[in-house]
Write a protein that holds these residues in place. Structure first.
Motif, PDB file in Angstrom:
ATOM      1  N   LYS A   1       0.829  -1.208   0.000  1.00  0.00           N
ATOM      2  CA  LYS A   1       0.000   0.000   0.000  1.00  0.00           C
ATOM      3  C   LYS A   1       0.866   1.261   0.000  1.00  0.00           C
ATOM      4  O   LYS A   1       0.593   2.220  -0.718  1.00  0.00           O
ATOM      5  CB  LYS A   1      -0.935   0.003   1.219  1.00  0.00           C
ATOM      6  N   LEU A   2       1.910   1.261   0.819  1.00  0.00           N
ATOM      7  CA  LEU A   2       2.790   2.426   0.905  1.00  0.00           C
ATOM      8  C   LEU A   2       3.516   2.654  -0.416  1.00  0.00           C
ATOM      9  O   LEU A   2       3.591   3.791  -0.912  1.00  0.00           O
ATOM     10  CB  LEU A   2       3.800   2.217   2.043  1.00  0.00           C
ATOM     11  N   ILE A   3       4.032   1.576  -1.001  1.00  0.00           N
ATOM     12  CA  ILE A   3       4.746   1.699  -2.270  1.00  0.00           C
ATOM     13  C   ILE A   3       3.803   2.153  -3.381  1.00  0.00           C
ATOM     14  O   ILE A   3       4.165   2.973  -4.232  1.00  0.00           O
ATOM     15  CB  ILE A   3       5.425   0.358  -2.618  1.00  0.00           C
ATOM     16  N   ALA A   4       2.572   1.633  -3.373  1.00  0.00           N
ATOM     17  CA  ALA A   4       1.599   2.022  -4.407  1.00  0.00           C
ATOM     18  C   ALA A   4       1.284   3.515  -4.336  1.00  0.00           C
ATOM     19  O   ALA A   4       1.121   4.179  -5.375  1.00  0.00           O
ATOM     20  CB  ALA A   4       0.325   1.195  -4.254  1.00  0.00           C
ATOM     21  N   LYS A   5       1.196   4.048  -3.129  1.00  0.00           N
ATOM     22  CA  LYS A   5       0.918   5.482  -2.984  1.00  0.00           C
ATOM     23  C   LYS A   5       2.062   6.315  -3.554  1.00  0.00           C
ATOM     24  O   LYS A   5       1.844   7.311  -4.249  1.00  0.00           O
ATOM     25  CB  LYS A   5       0.681   5.822  -1.509  1.00  0.00           C
ATOM     26  N   LEU A   6       3.302   5.906  -3.283  1.00  0.00           N
ATOM     27  CA  LEU A   6       4.448   6.653  -3.780  1.00  0.00           C
ATOM     28  C   LEU A   6       4.642   6.484  -5.282  1.00  0.00           C
ATOM     29  O   LEU A   6       5.210   7.362  -5.943  1.00  0.00           O
ATOM     30  CB  LEU A   6       5.712   6.223  -3.031  1.00  0.00           C
ATOM     31  N   SER A   7       4.179   5.359  -5.817  1.00  0.00           N
ATOM     32  CA  SER A   7       4.345   5.110  -7.258  1.00  0.00           C
ATOM     33  C   SER A   7       3.526   6.076  -8.108  1.00  0.00           C
ATOM     34  O   SER A   7       3.782   6.214  -9.313  1.00  0.00           O
ATOM     35  CB  SER A   7       3.944   3.669  -7.593  1.00  0.00           C
ATOM     36  N   LYS A   8       2.555   6.755  -7.521  1.00  0.00           N
ATOM     37  CA  LYS A   8       1.757   7.724  -8.271  1.00  0.00           C
ATOM     38  C   LYS A   8       2.558   8.977  -8.625  1.00  0.00           C
ATOM     39  O   LYS A   8       2.171   9.736  -9.516  1.00  0.00           O
ATOM     40  CB  LYS A   8       0.518   8.104  -7.464  1.00  0.00           C
ATOM     41  N   THR A   9       3.673   9.179  -7.896  1.00  0.00           N
ATOM     42  CA  THR A   9       4.491  10.382  -8.117  1.00  0.00           C
ATOM     43  C   THR A   9       5.877  10.051  -8.644  1.00  0.00           C
ATOM     44  O   THR A   9       6.431  10.812  -9.440  1.00  0.00           O
ATOM     45  CB  THR A   9       4.627  11.173  -6.798  1.00  0.00           C
ATOM     46  N   PHE A  10       6.435   8.900  -8.221  1.00  0.00           N
ATOM     47  CA  PHE A  10       7.820   8.580  -8.548  1.00  0.00           C
ATOM     48  C   PHE A  10       7.903   7.317  -9.407  1.00  0.00           C
ATOM     49  O   PHE A  10       7.092   6.399  -9.276  1.00  0.00           O
ATOM     50  CB  PHE A  10       8.633   8.368  -7.266  1.00  0.00           C
ATOM     51  N   SER A  11       8.937   7.292 -10.247  1.00  0.00           N
ATOM     52  CA  SER A  11       9.275   6.078 -10.973  1.00  0.00           C
ATOM     53  C   SER A  11      10.012   5.150 -10.023  1.00  0.00           C
ATOM     54  O   SER A  11      10.967   5.566  -9.345  1.00  0.00           O
ATOM     55  CB  SER A  11      10.163   6.415 -12.175  1.00  0.00           C
ATOM     56  N   LEU A  12       9.597   3.894  -9.937  1.00  0.00           N
ATOM     57  CA  LEU A  12      10.117   2.980  -8.925  1.00  0.00           C
ATOM     58  C   LEU A  12      11.115   1.988  -9.504  1.00  0.00           C
ATOM     59  O   LEU A  12      10.974   1.534 -10.636  1.00  0.00           O
ATOM     60  CB  LEU A  12       8.971   2.214  -8.259  1.00  0.00           C
ATOM     61  N   GLN A  13      12.108   1.639  -8.681  1.00  0.00           N
ATOM     62  CA  GLN A  13      13.044   0.557  -8.964  1.00  0.00           C
ATOM     63  C   GLN A  13      13.106  -0.324  -7.716  1.00  0.00           C
ATOM     64  O   GLN A  13      13.678   0.068  -6.698  1.00  0.00           O
ATOM     65  CB  GLN A  13      14.439   1.116  -9.290  1.00  0.00           C
ATOM     66  N   ARG A  14      12.470  -1.497  -7.774  1.00  0.00           N
ATOM     67  CA  ARG A  14      12.452  -2.386  -6.619  1.00  0.00           C
ATOM     68  C   ARG A  14      13.619  -3.357  -6.699  1.00  0.00           C
ATOM     69  O   ARG A  14      13.874  -3.976  -7.730  1.00  0.00           O
ATOM     70  CB  ARG A  14      11.119  -3.127  -6.525  1.00  0.00           C
ATOM     71  N   LEU A  15      14.332  -3.500  -5.585  1.00  0.00           N
ATOM     72  CA  LEU A  15      15.531  -4.321  -5.513  1.00  0.00           C
ATOM     73  C   LEU A  15      15.295  -5.541  -4.646  1.00  0.00           C
ATOM     74  O   LEU A  15      14.525  -5.501  -3.687  1.00  0.00           O
ATOM     75  CB  LEU A  15      16.695  -3.502  -4.931  1.00  0.00           C
TER      76      LEU A  15
END
Length: 606
Positions: free
Chosen positions: A229-243
């Motif tokens: 849920k937290l990552i999904a909220k931030l993904s609306k603004t930032f391009s994500l790279q999950r490691l």
């Protein structure tokens, strides 16, 4: 349809058994028993009628069954019962409280022998007999039957309370699993270093907290839910790279073992001395991995975050070296932050995310966790836009956390407004603090659930500024769902996960009601040359009790006027949240603890 087996003990005229048999659906097997022989009830017309009703429903009736020796009655059958009923137990005549307590205790112990894995025990008592806060009127504890403590002797916990109603049949419900206290067993894990396995025993204080897979894709644990849920909220603004998170071992040299997740709480690392074992050549060729924790240690200072063939060939740190002899479990994912920045796939402007469990020795308290799940956010941005980019990230992180916290109180935005980023002494870094409302002990005025570090530089990217943010997912879960005890997050009891429905956030309801607590004191003389490590003292308590100690309080510090020797006296409170704990078991743990601190901490118990 799964067949269910029901057992009724202590029946009088079998009227309850007859009524229950007529409301059960197909696939249910019911056995009704009584302590008397059939001849003693032959003249009872009510009994004869109920016996007829039971047989019409296909129920079985057995006579002369001792409810305190159920294994003897059903050993030949090898049956395990899904539910055992005992209505209004009593020793008969003018038996006192002590004898009826003994009856309950022996009954619960007997149930453990014939109860299915997820079985239940239903006991109906008269008002006040139970000695629980639900009893009305409530007797004094010493004058009650102490049902919770008696059930603990059989490895059972009180899970629910209902007023007895013959119309509703179930009545008072005492539910438990067979989870008695046992001494912890050694757990072995392996990590791969080049062409060797490093095998190590999991520290006793962390047994049951390694390789649980709460963040795996197929997990339904709330820790994973809140992370996504937290990552999904931030993904609306930032391009994500999950490691991918590496194995938790860090070498003795080259890593900062003093990274403190919270600056205001004392902590220390769990140190590991592994055994080295050569990997067979055939296993190397096949690329087999025998352990979920498999990953590569690439140098004294870091663990590999990626497994790319090109990267493996390019980096100087990938050269094989002699493995260090001593390691420690990572205290925070922040130890990997510079690795991510220096990695070949770091993308300025993107938000890099690393999630995994971390471990630390710490004091015993409701909100200080020796093992928890952390998510680390790493963001690099152009120095020319540093202020605006940093503010954008901080605002979105704060809004995302506020959005999660307000789910629990839809009509009360005040909880989210109490989320603050508290500046540190350098005025560049922050602690993420939440002031809970109607949650936890009254003395809890604020919880540190994360940290933000902006005082970061990189020799590789001189034109970039960086921000690292770490979030304690376990504390966040406790706040969102209203879970008052961190230990329940690590339970093996399946009823915990049954509470969490996809798409819904509802306040957590415990399945262990009114667990008894036991208080024991310990006092000891200190060794003047060695000194005393309070964090280690608490860690030994965690290990010996398997997290059954909820509080350790310093009562007294005494210095002998003549010899100058110092003596400390501590009070330990024992209480469980997901399994049974009897007085005898608490005494056994306390005695083991007294012996262990003498050996481990070199104190002299008084």
């Amino acid at each position: 349809m799964v067949a269910r087996r029901l057992l009724l003990v202590g029946e009088g005229n079998f009227s309850f058994a007859a009524a229950l048999s007529e409301v059960q659906g197909p696939g249910t097997s019911l056995i009704a028993t009584c302590p008397q022989e059939a001849t003693a009830l032959a003249g009872d017309l009510v009994f004869q009628e109920n016996l007829r009703r039971l047989r019409e429903q296909g129920a079985e009736v057995r006579f002369g069954v001792d409810c305190t020796q159920l294994a003897d009655a059903f050993a030949a059958d090898g049956w395990k019962f899904d539910c055992i009923y005992f209505n209004f137990p009593h020793c008969g005549r003018k038996a006192g409280v002590a004898k009826n307590r003994e009856l309950l205790a022996r009954f619960f112990q007997s149930c453990a022998d014939v109860l299915a894995e997820r079985g239940e025990v239903h006991v109906a008592l008269c008002r006040g007999q139970g000695g629980t806060p639900a009893d009305c009127p409530r007797r004094e504890w010493h004058n009650s039957w102490q049902v919770v403590a008696m059930a603990a002797g059989g490895g059972l916990i009180l899970s629910n309370v209902h007023p007895f109603s013959s119309d509703l049949v179930p009545g008072y419900k005492c539910t438990g699993y067979s989870l008695p206290f046992e001494e912890s067993h050694s757990m072995i894990c392996r990590v791969r270093l080049d062409d060797h396995w490093l095998s190590f025993s999991v520290p006793e204080a962390l047994v049951g907290k390694i390789n649980r897979g709460f963040l795996e894709t197929n997990s339904s644990h709330p820790v994973r839910t809140i992370n996504e849920k937290l990552i999904a909220k931030l993904s609306k603004t930032f391009s994500l790279q999950r490691l991918k998170c590496p194995a938790p071992l860090l070498p003795e040299k080259g890593c900062d073992s003093d990274i403190a997740w919270s600056s205001d709480s004392p902590s220390a690392s769990f140190w590991i001395v592994p055994q080295k074992e050569k990997i067979p050549h055939s296993e190397l060729l096949a690329g087999e991995t025998a352990c979920d924790m498999e990953d590569f240690l690439v140098s004294f200072s870091r663990l590999c975050l990626q497994r790319d063939p090109e990267w493996n060939g390019k980096l100087e740190t990938q050269k094989r070296i002699q493995s260090p002899a001593k390691f420690h479990l990572r205290p925070s994912l922040l130890v990997y932050a510079q690795d991510v920045i220096q990695g070949p796939y770091f993308l300025p402007g993107s938000l890099h995310i690393l999630s995994g469990p971390v471990f630390r020795k710490c004091l015993i308290s409701p909100f200080m966790l020796p093992a928890f799940h952390e998510t680390l956010f790493i963001h690099g941005f152009n120095k020319k836009m540093s202020d605006s980019c940093l503010q954008l990230f901080l605002e979105h992180l704060k809004c995302s956390l506020q959005g999660l916290l307000t789910q629990r109180l839809p009509d009360g935005p005040e909880l989210s407004s109490s989320l603050t980023f508290k500046p540190q002494k350098n005025k560049k870094d922050y602690m993420i603090c939440v002031k809970p409302h109607n949650f936890g002990p009254d003395e809890i005025v604020g919880l540190v659930i994360g940290s933000v570090i902006t005082s970061v530089t990189s020799h590789l990217y001189k034109d970039l500024d960086f921000v690292f943010a770490s979030v304690n997912l376990d504390l966040l879960v406790m706040l969102v769902w209203g879970i008052p005890d961190w230990r329940i997050l690590w339970t093996f009891d399946e009823r915990f996960l049954d509470h969490f429905i996809p798409g819904k956030v509802e306040p957590f309801k415990t399945f262990s009601l009114y667990p008894p607590s036991y208080v024991h004191d310990v006092s000891f003389w200190l060794d003047e040359e060695i000194g005393f490590d309070e964090v280690e003292f608490h860690t030994v308590a965690r290990a010996v009790s398997q997290d059954m100690i909820t509080s350790i309080q310093l009562l007294n510090r005494f210095q002998h006027p003549q010899t100058g020797r110092v003596s400390l006296c501590y009070r330990l409170t024992y209480q469980t949240c997901d399994r049974a704990l009897s007085h005898q078991q608490a005494v056994m743990i306390q005695n083991r603890f007294r012996n262990e601190i003498q050996q481990s901490l070199h104190v002299t118990v008084r």
